[in-house]
Structures are given as structure tokens and as C-alpha cells.
Write a protein that holds these residues in place. Structure first.
Motif: not given
Length: 488
Positions: A272-297
Motif C-alpha cells: 500500500i505504501l508503494a502504491e501511495q508513494a508511487g515507488i516500487s515495493s522491491s526498491h523499498i525492501r532493498r533500500g535502493s531509493i533516493s533521498e527525495s523518494q524517502f521523503h515521499d515515503l
């Protein structure tokens, strides 16, 4: 040193809640003016009286009045033996005393309500005593969990006994209620009679999720069943407003209960978090997201914290356990939509180990439909499809593909399938540069990111197909631009 209570004091403490004087005054009011009976007859039953002679008097008066006769001390006494005694008085004397001490008809309903409440308290005591006795002398086959479920069911049934029919209402009032319902549907999201799913094209076909309906959402693996039902459930919870219409339905959105029998609550929340933030859930699990994406999260997580979306991640539960937990959620938090992912992971009562899986699934679907009616909420249950789909050229599911039981189709009010042509087309890629490849490429372009929701059964409306946009990276379903519905 504290002195032990004597027998008489103990008896006083253990006396069941009751009020004989109110019973007498209400019965007297009925015998003096039979109109008093109609003020309490919708909710007050014979068993709600504590004193046995009062039960018999009320029952006799009820039979007389419903037969169109008059219930008075003179007509009621003929149904009792001439030498019968009540409180050291003859029946004639006792009925005459009731009439003499009668309350006014104005107080009849209030007195009836008091007797009803006292009867509920006695029922609570009875449930408690049964629970204690069963715990001491439980047979081997009665597990503590089964006992808890039984007690919860009895408590819920007892809580629901306070709801009673109003009987006949004037047509004028019925018209007003109909207009109120239409106005509520007009004001509700999308102008729907049911709860909006957040997918306008699907809502247009179904009119939203209807109360007391069992909705089956089925599909083969990787079609996006869980993603779709998660999108729908979260959209309903996100849009929830505490205000309710005259029928107790939320004006917008609803409180959602989600039984996640396959995924953990954390996995579901990540989706649900991936869908709401527009970020791939696999990237969230691996921690491979940018600073701006983390802010969106973080921002998305803050917004999601107050959403009334409740998850039960317990696996391997029975349909009885699921029903007990759903009742508890409705009682404690409220409940407007119930989601089960997925029904093949539920088990039956286990009373007959020789039963086939088909019979067990029948028990599960029947139980889910009964629960939808009991709680007056839509129940959305996911279901697997049999492998026979894979052996056809056209992989679009049919009702006959529902796995393990025809009762799924029979008990469901709505059956819909999720289908993605892109998934099957990907595995049939021809060699590049060939004529077949260019034809395949054109087909892939046409179906890329497109999912079909095929409604093959709907008791209250048409069947048809709705096309949706599906973003696999963020497991998000949304309305498709220039979408076309294909009614049957």
C-alpha cells in the motif's frame, strides 16, 4: 477478620436481575387497555418475563389479542385451572389485582424496555455460567478456541436482539425514506448506492460495493488479485468520513477489515505504501531509493496513519474464527467492508475429518455469505482458479474455472475475474525480425499496462468487462483513459 456470608445473604447477592412490580404493572396495563400490548409486542417476548405465572399471563393475552379478541381479567382467567394459585391468591384475585395496580398506557413502552434490558442481563449471566461450567467439564473435542468462538457468537447474537422491526409504516414515510436513500446515493462518492471502490468505471458497472453481498474476486497467479483488492480496500478506508446516512451507512468510504492469510501485515503495508508513494515495493525492501523518494515515503506514511484499515495476519484460521474476529472488530471499531485474501486458505469447522475439500469450501462460502448478511457489510473474498485456464487458447477466465466448489458461484452475489493479456503474451515472444515478431510487438503495445476486470455474475446489475490501468512496479490499478465497458 471477615465473617463468611450466611446462606440468606448469598442468595440475595445471587438473585437474577428482575423487577416483579414492573412486570405486574405492565401486565395490568395490557389487561386494562389492549393497546398497551401493541406498544411492546415488537420487542418484548414471553421469555423476557422473569416470573413464570407472568409469562403465562402475557402469552395468553398475546394469543387472545392476536386472534382479534379482547384480553381482560375475565377472558384470561378461563385459560387457567379454577383452583390454581398465584402468590397465595386465586387466579381471579391475582388478575384483578394486576388490573387495579396497572400503569398507564403512556408508560407501557418504557416499562417494556426495562423488562427487556433486565432479560438481557439475565442472558449475560447465563452465558457466563455456561462458559464457566463448560470450562470445568469440557469434552476432549471442545478446544478453548472453539469455546471462545461459541461465546463470542452468543454475545453478538445477544447484542443484536435489541434491534427490532418497526412493523407497518405509512406510505408517506416509505416515500420519504426512498428519497433520502436517493439523496444519500447522490451525495456519496460517485453517486452510488453502494460503497465506492475508487475505480469509477468499475463503480459504474456495479454501483459500488453493496451491503450484505458476497463478492468473489478470482484469477490465476500473477494476475494482480491481491493488488486490486488492496487498492480497493485502501481507497475505501482513505475516503472514510465518520458521518452516516439515515440507514447507518457511511456517506463516503468506510472502515475496512482485511484478513491477510497469505502475506504478513508488514508486506501488505509495504504494498500500500508503494502504491501511495508511487515507488516500487522491491526498491523499498532493498533500500535502493533516493533521498527525495524517502521523503515521499515518509509523507505517504504520515497520511496513512489515521486511515481505518485493520489487518489480521493470522494464517490457517477457520471460518468460525474469522467470523468471531469480524464480529469483534465491528463491535469495537466498526466495520463497513470485509476483505479475505484468500478463501482457499481458510479451513472449515473440522467436525468431520472425512469431508472432502469441496464440502469444506462449501462450508466456507456459505459461512462468508451468512457473515455478510449478519454484519450487513460487503465481504470481498479472493479465490484461486483451476489450471484448466492455462490449457485454453483464450485464457480469459470463466465461471467453470472457479476452483474446488460450485458453491462459490452459487453463494456469491458478484463474481469477477482479473485478467492481464500482457502476462500471457510475454511468454510467447517470437524471434526478432520475423513477421510474427512484428505482429506480437503490435499486440504487446496494445495490451501493455492494461488489465481486465470481467464481471460474469451480478445479482443486482449487468455483467460486463471493465479495462483498468495496471502499473506492476507499484502494484497500482487505476482508471484507464478512454476506457470502454463491454456489457453483455
Amino acid at each position: 477478620m471477615n465473617q463468611p456470608l450466611d446462606h440468606n445473604a448469598l442468595q440475595m447477592i445471587r438473585t437474577a436481575p428482575q423487577n416483579q412490580e414492573i412486570e405486574q404493572q405492565l401486565l395490568g396495563a395490557i389487561l386494562v387497555n389492549n393497546e398497551a400490548f401493541y406498544r411492546v409486542s415488537d420487542f418484548l417476548k414471553v421469555e423476557h418475563f422473569f416470573v413464570e405465572p407472568h409469562r403465562r399471563i402475557y402469552e395468553t393475552a398475546e394469543k387472545l389479542i392476536r386472534a382479534g379478541k379482547v384480553a381482560t381479567p375475565l377472558t384470561v382467567k378461563t385459560f387457567f385451572a379454577a383452583d390454581e394459585q398465584m402468590a397465595d391468591l386465586s387466579v381471579t384475585q391475582y388478575l384483578a389485582r394486576l388490573a387495579a395496580n396497572a400503569t398507564t398506557i403512556i408508560n407501557a413502552e418504557d416499562y417494556g424496555r426495562t423488562l427487556f434490558d433486565l432479560a438481557l442481563r439475565r442472558a449475560l449471566i447465563s452465558i457466563g455460567e455456561d462458559m464457566v461450567n463448560e470450562s470445568f467439564d469440557a469434552p476432549p473435542e471442545l478446544t478453548p478456541r472453539n469455546q471462545i468462538e461459541g461465546v463470542e457468537r452468543r454475545l453478538y447474537e445477544l447484542a443484536e436482539t435489541g434491534r427490532f422491526d418497526q412493523g407497518f409504516i405509512g406510505f408517506n414515510d416509505a416515500l420519504r425514506a426512498a428519497v433520502d436513500m436517493a439523496a444519500a446515493a447522490h451525495d456519496r462518492a460517485g453517486g452510488l448506492s453502494g460503497i465506492a471502490t475508487g475505480l469509477s468505471d468499475l463503480d459504474r458497472l456495479m454501483g459500488g460495493m453493496q451491503r450484505s453481498d458476497l463478492v468473489i474476486l478470482a484469477g490465476r497467479p500473477a494476475m494482480g488479485k491481491t493488488s486490486l483488492v488492496t487498492n480497493i480496500g485502501y481507497a475505501i478506508a482513505k475516503n472514510y468520513r465518520p458521518a452516516r446516512d439515515n440507514n447507518g451507512r457511511p456517506v463516503d468510504g468506510g472502515i475496512v477489515g482485511f484478513f491477510s492469510l497469505e502475506m504478513s501485515a508488514e508486506q501488505l503495508a509495504t504494498r500500500i505504501l508503494a502504491e501511495q508513494a508511487g515507488i516500487s515495493s522491491s526498491h523499498i525492501r532493498r533500500g535502493s531509493i533516493s533521498e527525495s523518494q524517502f521523503h515521499d515515503l515518509v509523507e505517504a506514511a504520515k497520511m496513512m496513519q489515521t486511515v481505518p484499515f485493520y489487518i489480521d495476519q493470522t494464517g490457517g484460521i477457520t471460518i468460525g474464527q474469522l467470523a468471531a474476529r469480524a464480529r469483534r472488530l465491528k463491535r469495537q471499531k466498526g466495520l463497513d467492508v470485509l476483505i479475505v485474501d484468500y478463501l482457499q486458505l481458510l479451513s472449515g469447522s473440522g467436525k468431520r475429518s472425512s469431508d472432502s475439500r469441496v464440502n469444506e469450501v462449501t462450508e466456507i462460502t456459505t459461512g462468508l455469505k451468512a457473515l455478510a448478511k449478519e454484519l450487513e457489510v460487503p465481504v470481498i473474498a479472493l479465490s484461486q482458479l483451476s489450471r484448466q485456464v492455462e490449457q485454453r487458447d483464450d485464457k480469459r477466465p470463466q465461471l467453470s474455472d472457479l476452483r474446488e466448489s460450485g458453491s462459490i458461484e452459487q453463494d456469491a452475489d458478484v463474481v469477477m475475474f482479473v485478467y492481464r493479456e500482457e502476462y500471457y503474451l510475454q511468454s510467447r515472444k517470437p524471434a526478432e525480425g520475423t513477421p510474427e515478431f512484428f505482429e506480437w510487438e503490435a499486440k504487446m503495445e496494445a495490451v501493455h499496462g492494461v488489465a481486465e476486470v470481467i464481471v460474469t455474475k451480478q445479482r443486482h446489475g449487468p455483467t460486463g468487462t471493465v479495462k483498468l490501468q495496471f502499473e506492476a512496479e507499484v502494484t497500482r490499478f487505476s482508471d484507464l483513459a478512454l476506457d470502454e465497458s463491454i456489457p453483455n
